[in-house]
Enzyme design. Structure first.
Site, PDB file in Angstrom:
ATOM      1  N   ASP A  20      12.848  -5.788  14.130  1.00 55.26           N
ATOM      2  CA  ASP A  20      11.741  -6.368  14.896  1.00 55.26           C
ATOM      3  C   ASP A  20      12.139  -6.496  16.361  1.00 55.26           C
ATOM      4  OD1 ASP A  20      10.536  -8.594  12.237  1.00 55.26           O
ATOM      5  OD2 ASP A  20      10.138  -6.480  12.660  1.00 55.26           O
TER       6      ASP A  20
ATOM      7  N   HIS B 114       3.349 -10.072   9.780  1.00 59.08           N
ATOM      8  CA  HIS B 114       2.997  -8.806  10.439  1.00 59.08           C
ATOM      9  C   HIS B 114       1.557  -8.445  10.084  1.00 59.08           C
ATOM     10  CE1 HIS B 114       6.842  -7.566  12.152  1.00 59.08           C
ATOM     11  NE2 HIS B 114       7.419  -8.059  11.079  1.00 59.08           N
TER      12      HIS B 114
ATOM     13  N   ASP C  40      18.636   3.106   8.879  1.00 60.48           N
ATOM     14  CA  ASP C  40      17.534   3.944   9.378  1.00 60.48           C
ATOM     15  C   ASP C  40      17.953   4.558  10.698  1.00 60.48           C
ATOM     16  OD1 ASP C  40      15.527   2.002  11.538  1.00 60.48           O
ATOM     17  OD2 ASP C  40      17.524   1.497  10.842  1.00 60.48           O
TER      18      ASP C  40
ATOM     19  N   PHE D  87      19.635  -1.709   6.104  1.00 56.22           N
ATOM     20  CA  PHE D  87      19.006  -0.433   5.750  1.00 56.22           C
ATOM     21  C   PHE D  87      19.299   0.586   6.846  1.00 56.22           C
ATOM     22  CE2 PHE D  87      17.384  -3.239   2.828  1.00 56.22           C
ATOM     23  CZ  PHE D  87      16.748  -4.292   3.458  1.00 56.22           C
TER      24      PHE D  87
ATOM     25  N   ASP E 215      18.879  -7.625   9.191  1.00 55.56           N
ATOM     26  CA  ASP E 215      18.307  -6.288   9.441  1.00 55.56           C
ATOM     27  C   ASP E 215      16.866  -6.389   9.930  1.00 55.56           C
ATOM     28  OD1 ASP E 215      16.418  -4.081   8.366  1.00 55.56           O
ATOM     29  OD2 ASP E 215      18.374  -3.114   8.532  1.00 55.56           O
TER      30      ASP E 215
HETATM   31  N1  LIG Z   1      16.577  -0.958   8.964  1.00 52.65           N
HETATM   32  C1  LIG Z   1      15.242  -1.021   8.913  1.00 52.65           C
HETATM   33  N2  LIG Z   1      14.529   0.109   9.029  1.00 52.65           N
HETATM   34  C2  LIG Z   1      13.175  -0.003   8.996  1.00 52.65           C
HETATM   35  C3  LIG Z   1      12.498  -1.214   8.836  1.00 52.65           C
HETATM   36  C4  LIG Z   1      11.110  -0.894   8.841  1.00 52.65           C
HETATM   37  C5  LIG Z   1       9.934  -1.781   8.706  1.00 52.65           C
HETATM   38  N3  LIG Z   1      10.231  -3.067   8.145  1.00 52.65           N
HETATM   39  C6  LIG Z   1       9.532  -4.154   8.745  1.00 52.65           C
HETATM   40  C7  LIG Z   1       8.303  -4.467   8.052  1.00 52.65           C
HETATM   41  C8  LIG Z   1       8.280  -5.748   7.623  1.00 52.65           C
HETATM   42  C9  LIG Z   1       9.536  -6.397   7.886  1.00 52.65           C
HETATM   43  O1  LIG Z   1       9.331  -7.556   8.632  1.00 52.65           O
HETATM   44  C10 LIG Z   1      10.347  -5.422   8.686  1.00 52.65           C
HETATM   45  O2  LIG Z   1      10.523  -5.882   9.972  1.00 52.65           O
HETATM   46  C11 LIG Z   1      11.006   0.470   9.032  1.00 52.65           C
HETATM   47  N4  LIG Z   1      12.250   0.978   9.109  1.00 52.65           N
HETATM   48  C12 LIG Z   1      12.684   2.321   9.457  1.00 52.65           C
HETATM   49  O3  LIG Z   1      12.593   2.403  10.891  1.00 52.65           O
HETATM   50  C13 LIG Z   1      12.263   3.739  11.259  1.00 52.65           C
HETATM   51  C14 LIG Z   1      10.912   3.707  11.927  1.00 52.65           C
HETATM   52  O4  LIG Z   1      11.087   3.205  13.239  1.00 52.65           O
HETATM   53  P1  LIG Z   1       9.904   3.488  14.313  1.00 52.65           P
HETATM   54  O5  LIG Z   1       9.776   5.012  14.416  1.00 52.65           O
HETATM   55  O6  LIG Z   1      10.397   2.838  15.580  1.00 52.65           O
HETATM   56  O7  LIG Z   1       8.651   2.835  13.753  1.00 52.65           O
HETATM   57  C15 LIG Z   1      12.218   4.539   9.972  1.00 52.65           C
HETATM   58  O8  LIG Z   1      13.508   5.053   9.692  1.00 52.65           O
HETATM   59  C16 LIG Z   1      11.860   3.467   8.953  1.00 52.65           C
HETATM   60  O9  LIG Z   1      12.272   3.833   7.647  1.00 52.65           O
HETATM   61  C17 LIG Z   1      13.283  -2.399   8.716  1.00 52.65           C
HETATM   62  O10 LIG Z   1      12.810  -3.540   8.583  1.00 52.65           O
HETATM   63  N5  LIG Z   1      14.641  -2.251   8.764  1.00 52.65           N
END
Ligand SMILES: Nc1nc2c(c(CN[C@H]3C=C[C@H](O)[C@@H]3O)cn2[C@@H]2O[C@H](COP(=O)(O)O)[C@@H](O)[C@H]2O)c(=O)[nH]1
Length: 339
Positions: A318, A50, A244, A242, A313
């Site tokens: 992604d 990323h 979210d 996680f 997750d």
């Molecule tokens: N379950 C889960 N929740 C995650 C992530 C991530 C970022 N991780 C990435 C970074 C490097 C890795 O490769 C991951 O791909 C952010 N969040 C949550 O999302 C929400 C934000 O959403 P939006 O408003 O659309 O950007 C917010 O609650 C935030 O806490 C995850 O991976 N899993």
């Protein structure tokens, strides 16, 4: 060792009224997830690919991950009800290297923008002494809307800086060392010293653990350092999905979550869902539980698989960002510092 989050998620799934898991969809959804993760060769290495994620594998990256996951919550916009990949023009956004970022990535962009302008924002000593206004400037908006929960974020940064200086010689790396390669012990240290990670609630008169930010902190370290050095956790597979607001939205799209009519209507209207309410905990608990069921199906089919709940997750998150415009039911609107 029983897992406090999985036990909580199973209990919630077994006592839900608003949210259910279409068990007959799990096999087909698992097929789709396995196929796509295999095609993308989805692994811990994907994390470093990323654009905004740090590339240097040292203690400065550890402090970067700590700060990001201390603040990794509540990016959804009061302005942007459509919440499409092309955001509402006034929605909070941060421009970095010519690209405008919203949501989670706006946080990473704000931190990288500060570092590039010479502000040591990930340095706990600097954080412990920074003024309200200095910290507010970190989140300077390039649009009309400011970052949600700005004051809460500022208070968390000041407090965390002080705690890391008082108890961990000014770096989160020392906190990781105290956990001695145990994910659960690192989570316990976070819960002890940093109250905003205490994502623990009451559901049907029972204490339930969701621990989204504490768990994703471990997962980001593990992925970034590829399971070595600061990312070595001997019990990493005890980490769950996680809970979210983005992954549940994608789980619904994949046919892995179902909402009753009343809750679906609330989500479509964008009504506020109160933090800690039965509806909110059912969305979060069923999400964790159904990802665990998908993980079990993958384990049954590919006994030597390296796929754990973290990678499932990360993949679904992604994917959700890639197909954001196709997602049929909006994310749920809960304001809290937990996710
Ligand atoms: N379950 C889960 N929740 C995650 C992530 C991530 C970022 N991780 C990435 C970074 C490097 C890795 O490769 C991951 O791909 C952010 N969040 C949550 O999302 C929400 C934000 O959403 P939006 O408003 O659309 O950007 C917010 O609650 C935030 O806490 C995850 O991976 N899993």
């Amino acid at each position: 060792m029983t897992d406090r989050v999985l036990d909580s998620a199973k209990f919630i799934a077994e006592h839900s009224d608003y949210v259910s898991i279409p068990y007959h969809h799990i096999d087909r959804a698992t097929d789709r997830i396995i196929k796509s993760m295999d095609q993308r060769e989805y692994s811990t290495k994907t994390w470093n690919q990323h654009a905004l994620n740090p590339k240097k594998l040292d203690h400065t990256t550890v402090d970067w991950i700590f700060l990001v996951d201390l603040l990794n919550f509540s990016f959804w916009s009061d302005l942007d009800s459509a919440d499409r990949a092309t955001a509402h023009p006034d929605r909070y956004a941060v421009e970095y290297k010519g690209v405008s970022y919203t949501g989670y990535w706006s946080l990473c962009a704000a931190i990288n923008r500060a570092l590039e302008s010479g502000i040591p924002v990930t340095d706990p000593t600097w954080l412990s002494k920074a003024s309200h206004d200095e910290l507010a400037m970190i989140f300077k908006s390039d649009t009309k809307e400011q970052v949600p929960m700005l004051n809460e974020r500022i208070e968390l940064m000041q407090h965390a800086g002080q705690v890391l200086c008082q108890h961990f010689q000014g770096s989160f790396g020392h906190c990781i060392e105290q956990a001695n390669h145990s994910a659960q012990r690192l989570i316990d240290l976070l819960l002890t010293y940093f109250p905003s990670f205490r994502d623990i609630h009451t559901f049907n008169h029972r204490k339930v653990y969701i621990l989204k930010r504490a768990q994703i902190m471990v997962a980001d370290l593990w992925a970034c350092f590829d399971g070595k050095s600061y990312g070595q956790f001997d019990d990493i597979d005890t980490i769950t999905m996680f809970a979210d607001y983005r992954v549940p939205q994608a789980l619904y799209y994949l046919g892995l979550l179902e909402y009753n009519t009343a809750l679906k209507a609330k989500l479509i209207k964008g009504d506020a869902i109160v933090s800690g309410s039965k509806e909110e905990l059912e969305i979060r608990g069923n999400s964790i539980w159904v990802v665990e069921l998908v993980r079990q199906r993958i384990q049954e089919r590919q006994s030597k698989t390296t796929i754990n709940a973290i990678l499932i997750d990360f993949y679904i998150w992604d994917l959700a960002k890639e197909i954001q415009d196709e997602l049929t039911v909006p994310t749920h609107h809960t304001r809290s510092c937990y996710y």
